[in-house]
Motif scaffolding. Structure first.
Motif, mmCIF file in Angstrom:
data_model
loop_
_atom_site.group_PDB
_atom_site.id
_atom_site.type_symbol
_atom_site.label_atom_id
_atom_site.label_comp_id
_atom_site.label_asym_id
_atom_site.label_seq_id
_atom_site.Cartn_x
_atom_site.Cartn_y
_atom_site.Cartn_z
ATOM 1 N N MET A 70 39.012 -106.333 -47.977
ATOM 2 C CA MET A 70 37.750 -105.616 -48.219
ATOM 3 C C MET A 70 36.533 -106.494 -48.261
ATOM 4 O O MET A 70 35.585 -105.984 -47.933
ATOM 5 C CB MET A 70 38.000 -104.812 -49.650
ATOM 6 C CG MET A 70 38.748 -103.595 -49.505
ATOM 7 S SD MET A 70 38.794 -102.370 -50.901
ATOM 8 C CE MET A 70 39.063 -103.411 -52.178
ATOM 9 N N LEU A 71 36.714 -107.837 -48.988
ATOM 10 C CA LEU A 71 35.701 -108.632 -48.919
ATOM 11 C C LEU A 71 35.038 -109.037 -47.813
ATOM 12 O O LEU A 71 33.766 -108.985 -46.940
ATOM 13 C CB LEU A 71 36.020 -109.820 -49.808
ATOM 14 C CG LEU A 71 35.968 -109.752 -51.486
ATOM 15 C CD1 LEU A 71 36.372 -110.817 -52.311
ATOM 16 C CD2 LEU A 71 34.406 -109.353 -51.739
ATOM 17 N N ALA A 72 36.248 -109.478 -46.651
ATOM 18 C CA ALA A 72 35.786 -109.749 -45.333
ATOM 19 C C ALA A 72 35.393 -108.672 -44.746
ATOM 20 O O ALA A 72 34.213 -109.074 -43.951
ATOM 21 C CB ALA A 72 37.174 -110.218 -44.794
ATOM 22 N N LEU A 73 35.801 -107.372 -44.945
ATOM 23 C CA LEU A 73 35.074 -106.223 -44.055
ATOM 24 C C LEU A 73 33.791 -105.770 -44.650
ATOM 25 O O LEU A 73 32.719 -105.663 -43.767
ATOM 26 C CB LEU A 73 35.989 -105.243 -44.388
ATOM 27 C CG LEU A 73 37.319 -104.956 -43.410
ATOM 28 C CD1 LEU A 73 38.085 -103.703 -43.876
ATOM 29 C CD2 LEU A 73 37.010 -105.105 -41.902
ATOM 30 N N SER A 74 33.416 -106.193 -45.716
ATOM 31 C CA SER A 74 32.009 -106.051 -46.391
ATOM 32 C C SER A 74 31.037 -107.088 -45.702
ATOM 33 O O SER A 74 29.899 -106.522 -45.534
ATOM 34 C CB SER A 74 31.834 -106.216 -47.808
ATOM 35 O OG SER A 74 32.151 -107.622 -48.160
ATOM 36 N N PHE A 75 31.242 -108.157 -45.216
ATOM 37 C CA PHE A 75 30.571 -108.984 -44.642
ATOM 38 C C PHE A 75 30.463 -108.803 -43.031
ATOM 39 O O PHE A 75 29.559 -108.886 -42.397
ATOM 40 C CB PHE A 75 30.975 -110.462 -44.682
ATOM 41 C CG PHE A 75 30.735 -110.980 -46.109
ATOM 42 C CD1 PHE A 75 29.607 -111.134 -46.646
ATOM 43 C CD2 PHE A 75 31.943 -111.330 -46.939
ATOM 44 C CE1 PHE A 75 29.399 -111.558 -47.907
ATOM 45 C CE2 PHE A 75 31.705 -111.774 -48.105
ATOM 46 C CZ PHE A 75 30.512 -111.778 -48.652
#
Length: 78
Positions: A70-75
């Motif tokens: 989720m953190l990677a997708l948020s960027f």
């Protein structure tokens, strides 16, 4: 549209449960039982809950993986 009238709720108990005496005395210990409290036997909780701990570790690993994704997708999605 009108509301349905409420039904009276009946407990899910057998009929024998309603015939219990009102002032029943609590069960007493037998006279030959010792008055000393018996200490519980220590148990190895890690051994008894080995499967549960393994499942918790797997669940935590999945949780951490999802947080990283989720953190990677948020960027990426910005």
């Amino acid at each position: 549209m009108s509301r349905k009238p409420r039904r009276l709720r009946t407990p899910n108990l057998p009929p024998e449960a309603f015939n219990a005496p009102v002032g029943a005395a609590p069960a007493q210990r037998p006279s030959n039982a010792s008055s000393e409290a018996v200490a519980p036997v220590p148990t190895d909780l890690g051994h008894e809950y080995k499967d549960v701990l393994g499942d918790l570790r797997k669940t935590f690993a999945i949780f951490l993986g999802m947080v990283v994704v989720m953190l990677a997708l948020s960027f990426v999605i910005r």
